[in-house]
Write an enzyme that holds these catalytic residues in place. Structure first.
Site: not given
Length: 283
Positions: A190, A224-227
């Site tokens: 990311h 869970d997006l980018d988590e």
């Protein structure tokens, strides 16, 4: 690891007394020589994690290892240290992470076998990167074709026997179903020191806010997006004089550095997922 007869043992279980003694004693009885050992007790969660690298002329009997595991209700995994993982790399137009991974693979720094490169853009988008004879697959995606594209992607993962999927600046969000299928074996980079400046044009957002540090985060992909559980992070210091282009240039460096390190740790079996976090043993 340079030892031809080396093996890696991974153990996770509830934290309790006697764990290190039991496993090291078992390996000693099998004639093994421990060359590296790391362990961590998560006192808050009551969990124990251990990675042992050892050499042995004859691998320990799995039945004996299973007996030790049964005593502690432990989950264990046993690997040849030299086993190379098959890696499928996904990329969009930004090819610096792809170039870095392939370079480190060519010089022997990453113990992997690239089995495919997948992109949602034609091969010309990454023409600056020499991909040798690694098969390249152009899988365009739109909101209307996303499900069909992911079916093709999953077929590739299955047919190539990919152990790991790396999103090397692949600018598409995987569906919840695909993220679940690749749980624990899909790493994303990311372009932010999470959770700051999510979304598009993160370096422009950072420059507008006058930040003094930019960074990158490599993590496992989840629904869970980018988590997902974070494997590696790093930062780069900047100043008031830096333009958005300067931040992009510096950001490319930290992104490829962080991603390659996360992939290295995964390939070396140094990462153990602990709920929403990871235990990462150093090398």
């Amino acid at each position: 690891m340079a030892y031809a007869d080396a093996h890696i043992l991974i153990v996770t279980c509830a934290s309790q007394t006697g764990l290190v003694a039991a496993w090291s004693g078992c390996l000693f009885d099998a004639g093994a020589n421990i060359i590296e050992i790391h362990q961590h007790a998560d006192l808050a969660e009551g969990q124990f994690f251990m990675r042992i690298a050892f050499t042995a002329a004859t691998p320990p009997d799995r039945a004996i290892l299973a007996q030790v595991a049964a005593r502690f209700d432990a989950h264990w995994q046993f690997y040849p240290a030299g086993a190379r993982q098959r890696v499928l790399i996904m990329v969009s137009k930004f090819d610096h992470c792809l170039a870095d991974l392939l370079y480190r693979w060519r010089i022997g720094e990453l113990a992997m076998d690239p089995v495919a490169i997948v992109s949602n853009h034609p091969r010309e988008a990454t023409r600056a990167v020499a991909t040798d004879d690694i098969p390249f697959h152009y899988l365009p995606v739109t909101p209307m074709t996303k499900a069909a594209q992911e079916e093709q992607l999953w077929r590739l993962v299955t047919e190539t026997g990919a152990d790991l999927v790396v999103l090397a600046r692949y600018m598409q969000v995987l569906s919840n179903e695909m993220a679940a299928k690749l749980s624990g074996r899909c790493i994303n980079i990311h372009h932010s020191f999470l959770p700051s400046f999510k979304g598009s044009r993160p370096y422009h957002q950072a420059q507008a806010r006058g930040v003094k540090l930019i960074g990158a985060t490599a993590h496992y992909v989840t629904a869970d997006l980018d988590e997902g559980p974070i494997i590696e992070q790093d930062v780069e210091r900047i100043s008031h004089a830096d333009t958005p282009d300067d931040l992009i240039r510096k950001g490319r460096d930290v992104e490829r550095r962080v991603l390659s390190k996360a992939v290295h740790y995964h390939l070396q079996r140094r990462v153990i997922v602990n709920g929403h976090r990871t235990v990462v043993f150093p090398d």
